[in-house]
Scaffold this motif. Structure first.
Motif, PDB file in Angstrom:
ATOM      1  N   ALA A   1      41.710  35.793  45.657  1.00 33.51           N
ATOM      2  CA  ALA A   1      42.693  36.524  46.458  1.00 33.51           C
ATOM      3  C   ALA A   1      42.933  35.816  47.784  1.00 33.51           C
ATOM      4  CB  ALA A   1      42.219  37.952  46.690  1.00 33.51           C
ATOM      5  N   GLU A   2      41.871  35.293  48.394  1.00 33.02           N
ATOM      6  CA  GLU A   2      42.005  34.635  49.694  1.00 33.02           C
ATOM      7  C   GLU A   2      42.821  33.353  49.595  1.00 33.02           C
ATOM      8  OE1 GLU A   2      39.015  32.404  52.770  1.00 33.02           O
ATOM      9  OE2 GLU A   2      38.429  34.424  52.131  1.00 33.02           O
ATOM     10  N   ARG A   3      42.635  32.602  48.509  1.00 30.55           N
ATOM     11  CA  ARG A   3      43.328  31.315  48.424  1.00 30.55           C
ATOM     12  C   ARG A   3      44.725  31.427  47.807  1.00 30.55           C
ATOM     13  NH1 ARG A   3      43.323  28.474  43.566  1.00 30.55           N
ATOM     14  NH2 ARG A   3      43.513  26.503  44.702  1.00 30.55           N
TER      15      ARG A   3
ATOM     16  N   GLU B   1      48.023  37.517  38.882  1.00 33.05           N
ATOM     17  CA  GLU B   1      47.423  38.113  37.686  1.00 33.05           C
ATOM     18  C   GLU B   1      46.300  37.205  37.183  1.00 33.05           C
ATOM     19  OE1 GLU B   1      47.733  41.155  34.477  1.00 33.05           O
ATOM     20  OE2 GLU B   1      48.315  41.009  36.596  1.00 33.05           O
ATOM     21  N   LEU B   2      45.063  37.493  37.640  1.00 30.48           N
ATOM     22  CA  LEU B   2      43.895  36.701  37.238  1.00 30.48           C
ATOM     23  C   LEU B   2      42.776  37.627  36.759  1.00 30.48           C
ATOM     24  CD1 LEU B   2      43.811  34.065  40.133  1.00 30.48           C
ATOM     25  CD2 LEU B   2      44.489  33.672  37.754  1.00 30.48           C
ATOM     26  N   PRO B   3      42.992  38.338  35.647  1.00 34.21           N
ATOM     27  CA  PRO B   3      42.020  39.345  35.219  1.00 34.21           C
ATOM     28  C   PRO B   3      40.680  38.768  34.767  1.00 34.21           C
ATOM     29  CG  PRO B   3      43.720  39.044  33.556  1.00 34.21           C
ATOM     30  CD  PRO B   3      44.168  38.289  34.775  1.00 34.21           C
TER      31      PRO B   3
ATOM     32  N   ARG C   1      57.720  39.270  48.294  1.00 32.42           N
ATOM     33  CA  ARG C   1      56.623  40.167  48.662  1.00 32.42           C
ATOM     34  C   ARG C   1      55.519  40.020  47.618  1.00 32.42           C
ATOM     35  NH1 ARG C   1      58.186  45.044  47.865  1.00 32.42           N
ATOM     36  NH2 ARG C   1      57.015  46.061  49.495  1.00 32.42           N
ATOM     37  N   PHE C   2      54.321  39.647  48.072  1.00 33.57           N
ATOM     38  CA  PHE C   2      53.248  39.285  47.163  1.00 33.57           C
ATOM     39  C   PHE C   2      52.159  40.355  47.107  1.00 33.57           C
ATOM     40  CE2 PHE C   2      54.900  35.078  48.576  1.00 33.57           C
ATOM     41  CZ  PHE C   2      55.430  34.702  47.340  1.00 33.57           C
ATOM     42  N   GLY C   3      51.659  40.574  45.910  1.00 31.76           N
ATOM     43  CA  GLY C   3      50.537  41.473  45.686  1.00 31.76           C
ATOM     44  C   GLY C   3      49.471  40.778  44.862  1.00 31.76           C
ATOM     45  N   TYR C   4      48.375  41.474  44.660  1.00 35.82           N
ATOM     46  CA  TYR C   4      47.277  40.960  43.837  1.00 35.82           C
ATOM     47  C   TYR C   4      46.882  42.061  42.870  1.00 35.82           C
ATOM     48  CZ  TYR C   4      43.348  37.823  42.839  1.00 35.82           C
ATOM     49  OH  TYR C   4      42.487  36.942  42.232  1.00 35.82           O
ATOM     50  N   GLY C   5      46.593  41.672  41.620  1.00 37.32           N
ATOM     51  CA  GLY C   5      46.271  42.649  40.596  1.00 37.32           C
ATOM     52  C   GLY C   5      44.861  43.188  40.732  1.00 37.32           C
TER      53      GLY C   5
END
Length: 316
Positions: A287-289, A275-277, A24-28
């Motif tokens: 986020a799209e890619r 995690e790309l702050p 299950r994937f999320g984005y920071g």
């Protein structure tokens, strides 16, 4: 054309990739700081993410502003409406001190300053409980110059004790992240802390896959397997050996299919959060890619378990 099928510039957006894995994937949210929180959440839901790694910060659910409980309730309702799960992260750079990055820390020589960080973490635990988050993330901080290493470990253990007590009451795991350059920098350091504290039930681990590539002696997939019993939260990005720089997927050295296969084999059901702050200026693009990349690299769910690709339960 609905917002879910077009980009902000009006051009068509690709359909979200089908879920073909039990992961299950999320984005920071710390990689989407140029967006309002509600816009960031809508974007992630439209792209097909399972959740968000929510950094408590002045632009996204400010933990120090008034009416936190009411704002948290509204956010919980919004997450539920969008079908997004959440983990609470506490790595905001200047949320407590506008002059000191990540300051004050749990290792600060001033006990009053340490207490400010402790209070923030306890507040984060309550936010996590109110949101139904699967974990609260934190890290040790760097040891101040001139601090004896044994003394620094004593400060860390003492400071985390009331946070763990709050986590136990709230039944929310506290997931400590080994961070390059910090006192607690490696998996071995995490185990040192765990033993020092007497292996408390609600002390878990945040594993950052890029950090494994950066400085752990084991390859990232082996780190996942070694960390499995304590794994409560996962962060993911690309990285190069010996360089602590969070990179978009494909720009570093990590071979992701073995890493994600190892993660799926552990049975981990929390979020794996991109995690790309430092890429927030292009957050929607990354986020799209990122999600199609991860789903292509991830293993299929076990044969005969089609629901594993559609459902997931939060870890405890």
């Amino acid at each position: 054309m609905t917002p879910a099928t077009q980009r902000p510039d009006g051009t068509p957006a690709p359909a979200p990739p089908p879920r073909t894995t039990s992961l299950r994937f999320g984005y920071g949210s710390n990689g989407l700081t140029d967006l309002r929180l509600d816009d960031a959440l809508a974007l992630l839901a439209d792209l097909g993410y399972d959740g968000v790694g929510l950094t408590l910060d002045h632009m996204h659910l400010d933990p120090l502003a008034p009416d936190l409980a009411a704002r948290t309730r509204r956010l919980a309702a919004r997450l539920d409406a969008l079908g997004l799960d959440v983990t609470v992260e506490t790595g905001a750079r200047y949320v407590l001190d506008p002059r000191r990055k990540h300051g004050p820390s749990l290792l600060d020589p001033d006990p009053d300053d340490r207490a400010r960080r402790v209070a923030l973490l306890i507040r984060a635990v309550q936010v996590a409980a109110d949101l139904g988050a699967h974990a609260v993330h934190c890290f040790s901080g760097t040891a101040p110059a001139g601090t004896d290493r044994d003394e620094a470990w004593e400060r860390l253990a003492e400071a985390l004790t009331p946070v763990l007590e709050a986590a136990a009451r709230a039944r929310v795991p506290l997931a400590v992240e080994p961070e390059p350059g910090h006192l607690l920098a490696t998996l071995a350091d995490f185990h040192h802390l765990r033993r020092t504290l007497g292996d408390p039930e609600h002390l878990g681990l945040t594993l950052d896959i890029g950090h494994c590539q950066c400085l752990e002696p084991l390859p990232p997939a082996d780190c996942v397997r070694a960390a499995a019993p304590w794994l409560r939260h996962v962060q993911i990005e690309d990285m190069r050996r010996g360089v602590h720089e969070h990179l978009p997927f494909g720009e570093g050295e990590i071979d992701f299919p073995p890493v994600l296969a190892a993660l799926a084999a552990t049975g981990y059901r929390g979020l794996t959060v991109v995690e790309l702050p430092r890429h927030s200026h292009a957050g929607p693009h990354h986020a799209e890619r990122s999600l199609p990349f991860l789903r292509r690299a991830a293993p299929a769910p076990p044969h005969g378990d089609p629901s594993a690709a559609l459902e997931g339960s939060s870890t405890s």
